[in-house]
Design a protein around this motif. Structure first.
Motif, PDB file in Angstrom:
ATOM      1  N   SER A 109      -2.839  -9.026   0.509  1.00  0.00           N
ATOM      2  CA  SER A 109      -2.622  -9.897  -0.646  1.00  0.00           C
ATOM      3  C   SER A 109      -1.144 -10.227  -0.812  1.00  0.00           C
ATOM      4  CB  SER A 109      -3.163  -9.240  -1.917  1.00  0.00           C
ATOM      5  OG  SER A 109      -4.560  -9.218  -1.898  1.00  0.00           O
ATOM      6  N   GLN A 150      -5.359  -6.476  -9.592  1.00  0.00           N
ATOM      7  CA  GLN A 150      -5.821  -5.346  -8.796  1.00  0.00           C
ATOM      8  C   GLN A 150      -6.546  -5.941  -7.583  1.00  0.00           C
ATOM      9  OE1 GLN A 150      -7.489  -1.899 -11.003  1.00  0.00           O
ATOM     10  NE2 GLN A 150      -7.224  -3.227 -12.803  1.00  0.00           N
ATOM     11  N   HIS A 179       2.287   1.687  -5.283  1.00  0.00           N
ATOM     12  CA  HIS A 179       0.950   1.171  -5.537  1.00  0.00           C
ATOM     13  C   HIS A 179       0.927  -0.316  -5.858  1.00  0.00           C
ATOM     14  CE1 HIS A 179      -0.400   5.293  -5.475  1.00  0.00           C
ATOM     15  NE2 HIS A 179       0.559   5.584  -6.336  1.00  0.00           N
ATOM     16  N   ALA A 180       2.095  -0.983  -5.767  1.00  0.00           N
ATOM     17  CA  ALA A 180       2.161  -2.399  -6.128  1.00  0.00           C
ATOM     18  C   ALA A 180       3.215  -3.122  -5.310  1.00  0.00           C
ATOM     19  CB  ALA A 180       2.481  -2.541  -7.612  1.00  0.00           C
ATOM     20  N   ARG A 182      -8.069  -5.487  -3.270  1.00  0.00           N
ATOM     21  CA  ARG A 182      -8.700  -4.583  -2.311  1.00  0.00           C
ATOM     22  C   ARG A 182      -7.740  -4.145  -1.205  1.00  0.00           C
ATOM     23  NH1 ARG A 182     -12.215  -8.438  -3.956  1.00  0.00           N
ATOM     24  NH2 ARG A 182     -14.165  -7.685  -4.872  1.00  0.00           N
ATOM     25  N   ASP A 183      -6.874  -5.056  -0.760  1.00  0.00           N
ATOM     26  CA  ASP A 183      -5.928  -4.779   0.325  1.00  0.00           C
ATOM     27  C   ASP A 183      -4.566  -5.303  -0.115  1.00  0.00           C
ATOM     28  OD1 ASP A 183      -4.313  -4.839   2.635  1.00  0.00           O
ATOM     29  OD2 ASP A 183      -6.014  -5.313   3.946  1.00  0.00           O
ATOM     30  N   ARG A 184      -3.769  -4.414  -0.686  1.00  0.00           N
ATOM     31  CA  ARG A 184      -2.495  -4.833  -1.285  1.00  0.00           C
ATOM     32  C   ARG A 184      -1.572  -5.522  -0.295  1.00  0.00           C
ATOM     33  NH1 ARG A 184       2.084  -1.830  -1.737  1.00  0.00           N
ATOM     34  NH2 ARG A 184       0.900   0.078  -1.449  1.00  0.00           N
ATOM     35  N   GLU A 185      -1.442  -4.990   0.917  1.00  0.00           N
ATOM     36  CA  GLU A 185      -0.519  -5.600   1.876  1.00  0.00           C
ATOM     37  C   GLU A 185      -0.991  -6.985   2.300  1.00  0.00           C
ATOM     38  OE1 GLU A 185       2.722  -6.526   3.798  1.00  0.00           O
ATOM     39  OE2 GLU A 185       2.547  -4.765   2.513  1.00  0.00           O
ATOM     40  N   ARG A 207      -1.634  -5.120  -6.944  1.00  0.00           N
ATOM     41  CA  ARG A 207      -1.578  -3.669  -7.004  1.00  0.00           C
ATOM     42  C   ARG A 207      -2.889  -3.061  -6.555  1.00  0.00           C
ATOM     43  NH1 ARG A 207      -0.647  -0.299 -11.179  1.00  0.00           N
ATOM     44  NH2 ARG A 207      -2.187   0.972 -10.179  1.00  0.00           N
ATOM     45  N   ASP A 208      -2.788  -1.805  -6.154  1.00  0.00           N
ATOM     46  CA  ASP A 208      -3.989  -1.043  -5.826  1.00  0.00           C
ATOM     47  C   ASP A 208      -4.835  -0.925  -7.091  1.00  0.00           C
ATOM     48  OD1 ASP A 208      -2.884  -0.639  -3.277  1.00  0.00           O
ATOM     49  OD2 ASP A 208      -2.007   1.295  -3.859  1.00  0.00           O
ATOM     50  N   PRO A 209      -6.153  -0.829  -6.956  1.00  0.00           N
ATOM     51  CA  PRO A 209      -6.995  -0.654  -8.142  1.00  0.00           C
ATOM     52  C   PRO A 209      -6.634   0.631  -8.890  1.00  0.00           C
ATOM     53  CG  PRO A 209      -8.330  -1.281  -6.258  1.00  0.00           C
ATOM     54  CD  PRO A 209      -6.950  -0.978  -5.734  1.00  0.00           C
ATOM     55  N   ASP A 219      -9.129 -12.053  -2.982  1.00  0.00           N
ATOM     56  CA  ASP A 219     -10.008 -11.201  -3.779  1.00  0.00           C
ATOM     57  C   ASP A 219     -10.901 -11.992  -4.723  1.00  0.00           C
ATOM     58  OD1 ASP A 219      -9.419  -8.167  -3.349  1.00  0.00           O
ATOM     59  OD2 ASP A 219      -7.493  -9.190  -3.236  1.00  0.00           O
TER      60      ASP A 219
END
Length: 122
Positions: free
Chosen positions: A19, A12, A38-39, A14-17, A52-54, A112
């Motif tokens: 990461s 999980q 979301h992932a 903070r900033d999926r893109e 993924r998003d939290p 993260d």
């Protein structure tokens, strides 16, 4: 009945893109098409890895060090090249490269704060 795996690991973030770009461009994972809004997933040998998003109700900033106590390792024949690329970009190196039973091995901290290990021996 036998359970095997793990066959999927996700962080999980903070900033999926951001990461996803980090793991694709700097770590060298093969990003897959994003079927989940979301992932972002990557092929990782016999399994898969995703950022993924939290999950709802999860405050990553309130958790302290993310992933503390969990080891996630990736194989790359050119671990030295991955190390050089990460170090050049200022990525924190948690354990400098050393030769061990899994070949050249080192660990870094992702954006993260998750600690990830790269090794060269399959």
């Amino acid at each position: 009945m036998t359970t095997i795996g793990p066959d999927f690991v996700s962080f999980q973030v903070r900033d999926r893109e951001a990461s996803a770009r980090f793991y694709q461009e700097l770590v060298g994972l093969n990003r897959l098409p994003d079927p989940n809004p979301h992932a972002s997933a990557f092929s990782a040998g016999n399994g898969a890895f995703a950022v993924r998003d939290p999950l709802p109700g999860t405050d990553l900033d309130a958790l302290g060090q993310l992933g503390a106590g969990v080891g996630v390792w990736f194989h790359n024949d050119d671990a030295a090249g991955v190390h050089a690329r990460l170090a050049e970009q200022g990525v924190p190196i948690e354990q400098e490269p050393f030769e061990g039973p899994f070949g050249l091995t080192f660990a870094f901290r992702d954006p993260d704060g998750y600690v990830v290990t790269i090794h060269s021996k399959a």
